[in-house]
Design a protein around this motif. Structure first.
Motif, mmCIF file in Angstrom:
data_model
loop_
_atom_site.group_PDB
_atom_site.id
_atom_site.type_symbol
_atom_site.label_atom_id
_atom_site.label_comp_id
_atom_site.label_asym_id
_atom_site.label_seq_id
_atom_site.Cartn_x
_atom_site.Cartn_y
_atom_site.Cartn_z
ATOM 1 N N TRP A 1 0.798 -0.988 -0.035
ATOM 2 C CA TRP A 1 -0.063 -0.081 0.076
ATOM 3 C C TRP A 1 0.910 1.171 0.151
ATOM 4 O O TRP A 1 1.741 1.316 0.828
ATOM 5 N N LYS B 1 1.270 5.455 -0.436
ATOM 6 C CA LYS B 1 0.537 6.986 -0.144
ATOM 7 C C LYS B 1 1.855 8.074 -0.452
ATOM 8 O O LYS B 1 2.787 8.025 0.172
ATOM 9 N N SER C 1 -3.003 7.678 -3.462
ATOM 10 C CA SER C 1 -3.123 6.421 -2.748
ATOM 11 C C SER C 1 -3.596 5.172 -3.395
ATOM 12 O O SER C 1 -4.386 5.375 -4.284
#
Length: 202
Positions: free
Chosen positions: A134, A136, A175
């Motif tokens: 993930w 960001k 994101s």
């Protein structure tokens, strides 16, 4: 009679089995056993990888090897076509946005706007599983920057999924999940370094 039987089995004229023949027979059995074990491990790995591939491809019409590979290839081509279509749409959208004078001012003053609003560039990468991270990202907005990011990641064999892009006062917030090639482990630290290097060039 005993001599005859031994002669037929061992191949010795006097009906005795030599020590060397017994040892050779043992080595041959051990060799075959190792081969069988290696073949079992190979088949198990192949089966596990096919199951992994099956779990990644939404449409599998049959469970034989040829069909799984064919369906996976079809799915990959569909994804590539989707990436191309989305990239074209993004280029059109960015071109429309860039026609306005405010967009041009935002691009020139992006770093100043970020600093004035107390926003600092940042790249965060968190591991989800071995093949998925993930990310960001907070960066100054620049012309075609997101499109160039997609193109560069594609060249590196990486794919963004579940992506959200937001822009505000010269800042771009991305994101997304990032997925690597099947079977390849992604490390958060290495991916973070890669992203930072990519942004230096775009």
């Amino acid at each position: 009679m005993d001599g005859l039987c031994l002669s037929e089995i061992g191949g010795c004229e006097d009906g005795r089995i030599g020590r060397g023949q017994l040892e050779d027979g043992g080595d041959d059995t051990q060799y075959k056993s190792k081969n069988l074990e290696a073949e079992r491990r190979r088949r198990l790995k192949l089966s596990q990888r096919l199951l992994t591939l099956r779990s990644l491809v939404p449409k599998i019409t049959n469970m034989n090897l040829a069909t799984i590979l064919d369906d996976a290839a079809t799915y990959i081509m569909e994804l590539q076509n989707n990436v191309t279509a989305l990239s074209d749409q993004l280029l059109e959208t960015e071109a429309l946005c860039e026609d306005g004078p405010k967009a041009l001012v935002d691009e020139i003053d992006a770093a100043q706007d970020m600093e004035a609003n107390g926003i600092k560039p940042d790249v965060q990468v968190t591991s989800i599983d071995e093949n998925k991270l993930w990310i960001k990202i907070i960066i100054p907005k620049r012309r075609n920057r997101f499109t160039k990011l997609l193109q560069t990641l594609s060249i590196c064999g990486l794919e963004l999924t579940d992506t959200s892009v937001t822009t505000f006062k010269g800042t771009m917030l991305i994101s997304s999940c990032i997925r690597g090639p099947p079977g390849e482990m992604l490390k958060a630290s290495q991916t973070k370094d890669l992203l930072q290097e990519i942004f230096k060039g775009i």
